[in-house]
Structures are given as structure tokens and as C-alpha cells.
Design a protein around this motif. Structure first.
Motif, short mmCIF file in Angstrom:
data_model
loop_
_atom_site.label_atom_id
_atom_site.label_comp_id
_atom_site.label_asym_id
_atom_site.label_seq_id
_atom_site.Cartn_x
_atom_site.Cartn_y
_atom_site.Cartn_z
N ARG A 35 0.86 -1.18 0.00
CA ARG A 35 0.00 0.00 0.00
C ARG A 35 0.90 1.23 0.00
N ALA A 53 -6.94 3.92 -5.98
CA ALA A 53 -8.26 3.97 -5.34
C ALA A 53 -9.27 4.74 -6.18
N PHE A 67 -6.27 -6.64 0.88
CA PHE A 67 -6.34 -5.21 0.54
C PHE A 67 -6.35 -5.01 -0.97
N SER A 110 -11.56 -2.08 -2.14
CA SER A 110 -11.77 -2.18 -0.69
C SER A 110 -12.34 -0.94 -0.03
N PRO A 111 -12.23 0.28 -0.61
CA PRO A 111 -12.70 1.46 0.12
C PRO A 111 -14.20 1.44 0.44
N TYR A 131 -11.21 3.15 4.46
CA TYR A 131 -11.18 1.69 4.32
C TYR A 131 -11.75 1.04 5.58
N LEU A 142 -11.38 -6.24 4.77
CA LEU A 142 -10.94 -5.72 3.47
C LEU A 142 -11.31 -6.64 2.31
N ARG A 153 -15.08 -6.71 1.63
CA ARG A 153 -15.51 -5.46 1.02
C ARG A 153 -15.12 -5.41 -0.45
#
Length: 283
Positions: free
Chosen positions: A6, A49, A117, A122-123, A263, A269, A272
């Protein structure tokens, strides 16, 4: 064997042709991937993202990149410098970006990503801020690159009233440029408009995700309301019609900043990301 990282970024978007890599054009993705490839000595791709358009800024953007685990582990950091490997990578990326002359792109942090992730899927939400200097605002030359000038005096109360009618789960097709294979259904969680102490008008928008040109089209509609060219019910009426048979007013990119991305906890994660992938597929 690869390791997912990340990487958190910030950038001043004026001199970029947007996020996405484009042949012969300077983009945020192009600069970042060039720096990653310089550090890892092989081509490294990234997933972001939220892709930003040309001229849009980001105070906090998030990407992931899959890199060789062995090379990452060999980065100096555990001994001597006192840095972790992630901190060492962030330091090396900053140096590479400086070598490339990319002073308008900053690496905030880098670290191995939690399991599951995905920067894109994932957000829970993305939040943008749009800043306007209308005829009633005092000019601020220090913030001119993140502020859109408007000649008229805008009625921020009317803009705020119109904004409230757009909240919730809707098909935002009237305010989006559709992409093949993607839905335009989004949940607009927040759309606040207010005049700030420095006299500029700011709009803060938060949604699970934004489709192409959605933020700037919503702002364009609210500016028309604020200038008195449309009634406060006009944006909601367009949304209810559910078609793109009207002229879409897209506000300039200059005033738009991606502020932050939310997140879920690490253990949520993967779920989602799976949920978002399924929902984003066009019916």
C-alpha cells in the motif's frame, strides 16, 4: 513470489494529464511507476483507489502495487538506518521522484498491505473537496491552483439546499460519463456546501465511489443554482429523469481535491473488495 504494498500519495495536479498512464503525456501513474521500476529494477504496475482527471489534485490518494517480495525484503531498513523496509522504500521512492523532477508528487508512506487489501475495491468511501472563489470572495493567490474563480455572486444557501436533495442511493447517469461495463449507481453519503471563513465557497462530497465526471458535474449544476440560472429543485429533477438528454455542465478541474479515502478494518478488506466488484458490474 510477490508482495502487495500500500502506497499513500499526494500530488498537485496542475501539470499532470490526470492519473492514468498515457503515451507521450505526463501523468501521476506514469511518474510513480517509473519511480517504482527504478527502485525494483523491473516494470511495476499500480492500481489506484480513484482515478483523477487532468488538473485534479490529491491531498491523500492510495494505490497498491505487487512487487518482488525478495527485493522488498532486501531494502535497507532493519539495521543501521533505523527505518523499516516500508520506510526505506518510501525514502527511495522520494529520491527517485526527485531525480525525475516530480516535485509535485509526494510519497506519504509505503508498507506491506494487509491481507485482502485492494486499493480500488476495498474502500468504503472517497471524499472530495471543491473550492470556489465567487464575486463575494477575497482573492487568495496562495490557493489559486486549488480554487475555481466564478464571476457571479453565488447564493451558497441555495446551493446547499439543492445539494441535500441529491443524497442517497441513485443512478447518477445524468451526472456521469458512463464507462462500458460499469454501473452509474452510487450512494452519495455527503454533499455539504458552505462559505468558509476565508470567504470562499467549499463543497465537500463523499460517496462509496464516484463515476467519471460525477463530482464536477454535480458542482457544475450547483453553480448554476447558486448563480440564479436554475431553481434549487433543478439538480434533483435531472437526477429523477435518469437520462443524459440535457447539457451536462462540468465544472473546471482546478478547484477539485481528493481529500481522503476510507477503508474498513483489516479483517473486512477482502469481503468489502468482493462485494464492491460484484456491485460495480453492469446489469
Amino acid at each position: 513470489m510477490t508482495l502487495r504494498l500500500r502506497i499513500d500519495l499526494a500530488y498537485e495536479g496542475t501539470d499532470f494529464h490526470g492519473w492514468a498512464r498515457q503515451p507521450g503525456l505526463r501523468t501521476v501513474q506514469g511518474e510513480l511507476e517509473a519511480a517504482l521500476s527504478r527502485v525494483f529494477r523491473q516494470d511495476i504496475g499500480t492500481v489506484v483507489a480513484g482515478r483523477t482527471d487532468a488538473g485534479v489534485h490529491a491531498r491523500h490518494q492510495v494505490v497498491h502495487a505487487d512487487v518482488p517480495a525478495e527485493t522488498f525484503a532486501a531494502l535497507p531498513g532493519r539495521r543501521g538506518s533505523g527505518r523499516t523496509p516500508g520506510e526505506a522504500l518510501a525514502h527511495k521512492l522520494r529520491g527517485a521522484l526527485g531525480f525525475q523532477g516530480a516535485q509535485d508528487l509526494a510519497v506519504l508512506s509505503a508498507a506491506p498491505a494487509p491481507e485482502g487489501f485492494d486499493a480500488r475495491f476495498s474502500p468504503l468511501w472517497r471524499e472530495y473537496r471543491y473550492r470556489i472563489a465567487d464575486a463575494a470572495a477575497r482573492p487568495d493567490p496562495l490557493r489559486r491552483r486549488e480554487t475555481t474563480p466564478v464571476r457571479e455572486r453565488l447564493d451558497e444557501a441555495a446551493m446547499a439546499q439543492a445539494a441535500r436533495e441529491l443524497l442517497g442511493l441513485h443512478d447518477f447517469l445524468p451526472f456521469c460519463k458512463p464507462r462500458e461495463g460499469s454501473t452509474t449507481i452510487r450512494t452519495l453519503q455527503r454533499l455539504d456546501v458552505s462559505r468558509q471563513p476565508d470567504t470562499a465557497i467549499e463543497a465537500v462530497l463523499r460517496a462509496d465511489a464516484f463515476c467519471h465526471h460525477m463530482v464536477r458535474s454535480l458542482i457544475g449544476a450547483l453553480i448554476r443554482v447558486g448563480a440564479g440560472r436554475e431553481d434549487v429543485t433543478w439538480p434533483a429533477m435531472l437526477l429523477a429523469r435518469g437520462t443524459r438528454d440535457h447539457p451536462v455542465v462540468v465544472a473546471p478541474a482546478q478547484g477539485l481535491v481528493l481529500e481522503r479515502i476510507g477503508y474498513p478494518p483489516d479483517e473486512e478488506l477482502a469481503a468489502r473488495a468482493e462485494q464492491t466488484r460484484a456491485r460495480r458490474q453492469a446489469p
